[in-house]
Design a protein around this motif. Structure first.
Motif, PDB file in Angstrom:
ATOM      1  N   ASP A 107      -2.100  10.453  -3.903  1.00  0.00           N
ATOM      2  CA  ASP A 107      -1.595  10.384  -2.529  1.00  0.00           C
ATOM      3  C   ASP A 107      -0.444  11.359  -2.298  1.00  0.00           C
ATOM      4  O   ASP A 107       0.366  11.600  -3.188  1.00  0.00           O
ATOM      5  N   ARG A 130      -4.575  10.914   1.106  1.00  0.00           N
ATOM      6  CA  ARG A 130      -5.019  11.486  -0.168  1.00  0.00           C
ATOM      7  C   ARG A 130      -4.843  13.002  -0.161  1.00  0.00           C
ATOM      8  O   ARG A 130      -5.056  13.659   0.855  1.00  0.00           O
ATOM      9  N   THR A 174      -8.651  -5.674  -3.135  1.00  0.00           N
ATOM     10  CA  THR A 174      -7.816  -6.555  -2.316  1.00  0.00           C
ATOM     11  C   THR A 174      -8.319  -7.994  -2.400  1.00  0.00           C
ATOM     12  O   THR A 174      -7.533  -8.941  -2.488  1.00  0.00           O
ATOM     13  N   ASN A 193     -10.783   8.220   3.006  1.00  0.00           N
ATOM     14  CA  ASN A 193     -10.556   6.807   3.235  1.00  0.00           C
ATOM     15  C   ASN A 193     -11.167   6.436   4.590  1.00  0.00           C
ATOM     16  O   ASN A 193     -10.613   6.708   5.630  1.00  0.00           O
ATOM     17  N   ARG A 235     -12.808   3.542   0.126  1.00  0.00           N
ATOM     18  CA  ARG A 235     -12.600   4.802  -0.546  1.00  0.00           C
ATOM     19  C   ARG A 235     -13.934   5.449  -0.885  1.00  0.00           C
ATOM     20  O   ARG A 235     -14.825   4.790  -1.405  1.00  0.00           O
ATOM     21  N   VAL A 280      -3.096  -3.280   4.867  1.00  0.00           N
ATOM     22  CA  VAL A 280      -3.457  -2.651   3.588  1.00  0.00           C
ATOM     23  C   VAL A 280      -4.652  -1.715   3.731  1.00  0.00           C
ATOM     24  O   VAL A 280      -5.500  -1.932   4.572  1.00  0.00           O
ATOM     25  N   GLY A 281      -4.685  -0.709   2.894  1.00  0.00           N
ATOM     26  CA  GLY A 281      -5.890   0.093   2.726  1.00  0.00           C
ATOM     27  C   GLY A 281      -5.768   1.529   3.170  1.00  0.00           C
ATOM     28  O   GLY A 281      -6.467   2.397   2.674  1.00  0.00           O
ATOM     29  N   GLU A 282      -4.900   1.797   4.120  1.00  0.00           N
ATOM     30  CA  GLU A 282      -4.747   3.152   4.646  1.00  0.00           C
ATOM     31  C   GLU A 282      -3.442   3.178   5.428  1.00  0.00           C
ATOM     32  O   GLU A 282      -2.886   2.113   5.736  1.00  0.00           O
ATOM     33  N   PRO A 283      -2.973   4.362   5.727  1.00  0.00           N
ATOM     34  CA  PRO A 283      -1.748   4.425   6.523  1.00  0.00           C
ATOM     35  C   PRO A 283      -1.979   3.731   7.867  1.00  0.00           C
ATOM     36  O   PRO A 283      -3.038   3.868   8.463  1.00  0.00           O
ATOM     37  N   ASP A 343       3.562  -3.666   5.275  1.00  0.00           N
ATOM     38  CA  ASP A 343       2.606  -2.571   5.095  1.00  0.00           C
ATOM     39  C   ASP A 343       2.579  -2.288   3.600  1.00  0.00           C
ATOM     40  O   ASP A 343       3.515  -1.710   3.048  1.00  0.00           O
ATOM     41  N   THR A 344       1.509  -2.741   2.948  1.00  0.00           N
ATOM     42  CA  THR A 344       1.475  -2.753   1.486  1.00  0.00           C
ATOM     43  C   THR A 344       0.697  -1.565   0.943  1.00  0.00           C
ATOM     44  O   THR A 344      -0.501  -1.433   1.185  1.00  0.00           O
ATOM     45  N   TRP A 345       1.358  -0.698   0.218  1.00  0.00           N
ATOM     46  CA  TRP A 345       0.659   0.429  -0.410  1.00  0.00           C
ATOM     47  C   TRP A 345       0.320   0.092  -1.854  1.00  0.00           C
ATOM     48  O   TRP A 345       1.208  -0.330  -2.614  1.00  0.00           O
ATOM     49  N   TRP A 346      -0.932   0.298  -2.186  1.00  0.00           N
ATOM     50  CA  TRP A 346      -1.376   0.159  -3.577  1.00  0.00           C
ATOM     51  C   TRP A 346      -2.763   0.724  -3.722  1.00  0.00           C
ATOM     52  O   TRP A 346      -3.276   1.349  -2.793  1.00  0.00           O
ATOM     53  N   GLN A 347      -3.389   0.553  -4.869  1.00  0.00           N
ATOM     54  CA  GLN A 347      -4.691   1.149  -5.162  1.00  0.00           C
ATOM     55  C   GLN A 347      -5.472   0.223  -6.100  1.00  0.00           C
ATOM     56  O   GLN A 347      -4.867  -0.617  -6.774  1.00  0.00           O
ATOM     57  N   THR A 348      -6.772   0.444  -6.173  1.00  0.00           N
ATOM     58  CA  THR A 348      -7.578  -0.294  -7.145  1.00  0.00           C
ATOM     59  C   THR A 348      -6.933  -0.191  -8.530  1.00  0.00           C
ATOM     60  O   THR A 348      -6.855  -1.166  -9.278  1.00  0.00           O
ATOM     61  N   ILE A 364       3.442   7.100   3.184  1.00  0.00           N
ATOM     62  CA  ILE A 364       2.246   7.645   2.538  1.00  0.00           C
ATOM     63  C   ILE A 364       1.514   8.505   3.566  1.00  0.00           C
ATOM     64  O   ILE A 364       1.235   8.056   4.677  1.00  0.00           O
TER      65      ILE A 364
HETATM   66  C1  WT7 Z   1      -5.891   4.309  -1.465  1.00  0.00           C
HETATM   67  C2  WT7 Z   1      -6.370   3.316  -2.466  1.00  0.00           C
HETATM   68  C3  WT7 Z   1      -4.940  -1.014  -1.834  1.00  0.00           C
HETATM   69  C4  WT7 Z   1      -6.146  -1.804  -1.849  1.00  0.00           C
HETATM   70  C5  WT7 Z   1      -7.184  -1.316  -0.902  1.00  0.00           C
HETATM   71  C6  WT7 Z   1      -7.522   0.147  -1.078  1.00  0.00           C
HETATM   72  C7  WT7 Z   1      -4.699   4.249   0.540  1.00  0.00           C
HETATM   73  C8  WT7 Z   1      -3.834   1.893   0.504  1.00  0.00           C
HETATM   74  C9  WT7 Z   1      -2.171   2.018   1.890  1.00  0.00           C
HETATM   75  C10 WT7 Z   1      -1.042   1.864   2.754  1.00  0.00           C
HETATM   76  C11 WT7 Z   1      -1.169   4.147   3.206  1.00  0.00           C
HETATM   77  C12 WT7 Z   1      -2.731   3.290   1.768  1.00  0.00           C
HETATM   78  C13 WT7 Z   1      -4.061   5.261  -0.379  1.00  0.00           C
HETATM   79  C14 WT7 Z   1      -4.497   4.802  -1.748  1.00  0.00           C
HETATM   80  N1  WT7 Z   1      -3.783   3.174   0.902  1.00  0.00           N
HETATM   81  N2  WT7 Z   1      -2.873   1.180   1.100  1.00  0.00           N
HETATM   82  N3  WT7 Z   1      -0.438   0.682   2.955  1.00  0.00           N
HETATM   83  N4  WT7 Z   1      -0.571   2.973   3.386  1.00  0.00           N
HETATM   84  N5  WT7 Z   1      -2.239   4.353   2.425  1.00  0.00           N
HETATM   85  O1  WT7 Z   1      -7.642   0.462  -2.438  1.00  0.00           O
HETATM   86  O2  WT7 Z   1      -9.804   1.705  -2.385  1.00  0.00           O
HETATM   87  O3  WT7 Z   1      -8.240   1.900  -4.344  1.00  0.00           O
HETATM   88  O4  WT7 Z   1      -7.682   2.946  -2.131  1.00  0.00           O
HETATM   89  O5  WT7 Z   1      -5.802   3.704  -0.184  1.00  0.00           O
HETATM   90  O6  WT7 Z   1      -4.583   6.527  -0.091  1.00  0.00           O
HETATM   91  O7  WT7 Z   1      -4.501   5.827  -2.715  1.00  0.00           O
HETATM   92  P1  WT7 Z   1      -8.406   1.747  -2.874  1.00  0.00           P
END
Ligand code: WT7
Length: 646
Positions: free
Chosen positions: A497, A512, A308, A518, A523, A383-386, A408-413, A509
């Motif tokens: 997810d 996991r 992030t 989380n 993570r 960001v980061g979790e539900p 509410d932004t969902w994404w991953q590394t 979402i």
């Molecule tokens: C995991 C990724 C995204 C950058 C920070 C974390 C969870 C992330 C959300 C959200 C629900 C989310 C998922 C994902 N996650 N954003 N908005 N709603 N869950 O990055 O350490 O790579 O973790 O974080 O489970 O797979 P990360």
């Protein structure tokens, strides 16, 4: 699930870059002809040599390879710094807010240019060349951004290790990518407490060879050991060089950075992002998701040690010529109003944080928020979790006074940037839902067998086709990349997810579905914590699962079997927690440790984590079939001795 829907206000729809109609048209265009769509949007960054090929991506089976804009050349540091000099040289690029509220400073784009060039020269004088890996272990100070951009300028690949990781974790990451240089600070400062960064680097280098240079930024001025010939203070090295350094012409697919992240098995993997596709994605999503406009003050509270911070403190905002705020401290120091004090002090318009922070501030009530103005705030992000609907509503009603949409932004590394999120001028909000995919993103929900589920459905979340910001490989282990992300459901990217899609096509979402937990948006692989525990001489076996935690989202629950002759005790519990902190870092500290004489195993010796998860969740009635266990009696013992939640 919350049923509430918040409409887009007319005000937002009118002012935003993207309203509902435009979103629909963009999304449709991106699906119909990705080549044409990205051929156009790829031009949002400057190119040295323009691309003629846009998309060349394969998700297998067989070939898994991802290339975007592959015959173009550019430089990320040029795009984040130099190209702004003419139009906004005197605009503030970075507002730095120190841990101590009396310390802050503003760095213009012109100053940023000078700092980044000087940094690049210091690195180059110490042998850093295109393709070399450089490890950064730094606090949240502007030098972290300078060093990142200096690496990018030279074509070197940075690997940032979060300052909360232990010397052992740092050593593993230095070794995996064979870094010859480490950049650190004497000490970090968080919540008034010092973090011995340089001492940790020394301890890490004792464990791995190959580091020829350590560059040390003076942050606190604390006394640290300096190894002659290897270690140099940045200010002393910088005094010997000029502030001019050309940006190296890089291929679109040359590596930009490695970032280690936890998986369900083994040691953390080096997620590799490359140059152009990553930057296009970071800048595209930063502009549209946060509806960034010229002159906005933008603040993402993450640490640059996480993705992030890479995408939404440094690369996205700076590529867009934004003013990005970088905060060294924590939300509760010197008072629980700190976030909102900083918002008022710098007139922040866009604020992006993690649900865990919201939940912990919520616990202190509304007064610490209401005592501040926050009138500059226009948009809030998560960001980061539900984010649970209660925390969403509180964030919306108390922090944003009902006037600020929440993205509410969902994404991953792995995804490099945001994939599923509302656009504030386009998307109706439902508290707890990340809502809809961004243009270019094709989510797919599949059942356990990989069959696509259409309409309203719940299952596992895959992405059906590539987007420019996608990771390219696991550093040094392409086979692991293929295995981890493309083998569960061949031909699709599997996110790890679980997800539900409702009748409006909104994505929710659910968390996991693998052995990744989380904790406060960080993570953690359960396997990593287990291997740290079993490394302790008194531990014979360990199994780690997540459990629901009010503030952290998930807590770490460890079942530990001791060596014969060892006796369980509270002191031993404390000893094991301290051990894990030392092995991995404070973020991996188990919240609860249950001593278990036996773990539930199948007759072939496999630990049945499903049962351990249910016990940790207090769902004793839902244990499922336990008849296949080698010794079903261990379950009764586990239930009787279940640790109480904090
Ligand atoms: C995991 C990724 C995204 C950058 C920070 C974390 C969870 C992330 C959300 C959200 C629900 C989310 C998922 C994902 N996650 N954003 N908005 N709603 N869950 O990055 O350490 O790579 O973790 O974080 O489970 O797979 P990360």
């Amino acid at each position: 699930m919350s049923e509430k829907v918040y409409d887009v206000s007319a005000d937002w729809a009118g002012r935003a870059h993207i309203d509902a109609a435009k979103y629909g048209a963009m999304y449709e265009a991106s699906m119909r002809d990705p080549e044409a769509f990205w051929a156009e949007h790829g031009r949002r960054i400057d190119w040295m040599k323009p691309y003629t090929r846009v998309k060349n991506t394969h998700f297998g089976p067989g070939d898994v390879s991802i290339r975007w804009f592959e015959d173009g050349t550019t430089n990320v540091s040029h795009n984040c710094v130099d190209r702004h000099l003419e139009t906004r040289g005197d605009q503030v690029a970075i507002i730095w807010e120190g841990d101590d509220p009396s310390e802050s400073k503003k760095i213009t784009y012109r100053e940023l240019h000078s700092e980044v060039c000087r940094w690049a020269n210091v690195l180059r004088n110490r042998g850093v060349e295109r393709g070399d890996r450089v490890t950064l272990y730094l606090p949240m100070i502007p030098e972290a951004a300078y060093a990142m951009l200096a690496c990018a300028r030279l074509g070197a690949v940075h690997s940032i290790v979060f300052g909360g990781f232990s010397p052992d974790s740092l050593a593993g990451r230095i070794e995996d990518c064979a870094s010859k240089m480490v950049i650190t600070a004497d000490e970090g400062l968080r919540g008034g407490r010092k973090v011995p960064l340089k001492a940790n680097v020394d301890a890490a280098i004792e464990r791995v060879g190959g580091v020829d240079h350590v560059v040390v930024v003076r942050r606190t001025g604390g006394a640290v050991a300096m190894t002659p010939g290897r270690d140099v203070y940045y200010d002393e090295a910088a005094a010997m060089v000029t502030d001019e350094c050309p940006a190296v012409e890089m291929n679109a697919e040359d590596p930009l950075f490695i970032l280690y992240t936890s998986g369900s098995t083994g040691k953390p993997k080096g997620v590799l992002h490359t140059t152009a596709g990553y930057l296009v994605w970071a800048s595209f999503t930063h502009q549209y998701v946060f509806d960034y406009h010229e002159g906005d003050i933008y603040w993402c509270t993450a640490d640059v040690g996480w993705v992030t911070g890479h995408s939404y403190i440094v690369y996205g905002p700076l590529a867009n010529g934004a003013t990005t705020l970088m905060f060294e401290g924590i939300p509760t120091y010197p008072s629980i109003s700190r976030f909102w004090d900083v918002v008022d002090k710098h007139g922040v318009n866009i604020f992006y944080t993690a649900p865990t922070a919201i939940r912990s501030l919520m616990g202190a009530g509304e007064d610490p928020v209401k005592r501040t103005s926050r009138k500059s705030l226009r948009l809030l992000g998560s960001v980061g979790e539900p984010i649970n609907p209660e925390a969403w509503e509180w964030y919306h009603r108390v922090v944003g006074e009902g006037r600020c949409p929440i993205v509410d932004t969902w994404w991953q590394t792995e995804t490099g940037g945001i994939l599923i999120s509302p656009l504030p001028g386009a998307t109706k909000l439902k508290p707890g839902s990340a809502t809809l995919p961004l243009p270019g993103v094709k989510p797919m929900i599949v059942d356990a067998e990989g069959k696509e589920l259409t309409g309203a459905a719940e299952g596992n979340l895959c992405i059906a086709d590539s987007w420019p910001g996608q990771m390219r490989t696991v550093y040094g282990d392409h086979e692991r990349f293929v295995q981890t992300y493309f083998s569960t459901y061949p031909g699709k990217y599997f996110t790890g997810d679980g997800c539900r899609r409702d009748a409006d096509g909104y994505y929710w979402i659910t968390g996991r579905v693998d052995d990744v937990i989380n904790v406060s948006g960080h993570r953690m692989g359960t396997a990593e914590v287990e291997s740290a525990l079993v490394a302790h001489p008194k531990v014979s076996e360990a199994a780690v699962v997540g459990y629901p935690h009010d503030i952290k989202g998930q807590g770490i629950y460890a079942y530990v079997t001791l060596m014969a002759g060892e006796t369980p005790s509270d002191d031993l519990r404390k000893e094991l927690v301290a051990w894990v902190r030392r092995e991995i870092g404070p973020i991996a500290s188990p919240d609860l440790i249950q001593f278990a004489p036996g773990l539930p195993k199948t007759r072939s010796g496999k630990i049945m984590r499903r049962i351990l998860r249910k016990i940790a969740e207090d769902e004793f009635g839902a244990l499922g079939d336990t008849s296949t266990l080698a010794d079903p009696a261990v379950v009764d013992d586990l239930i009787t001795n279940r640790q109480n939640k904090r």
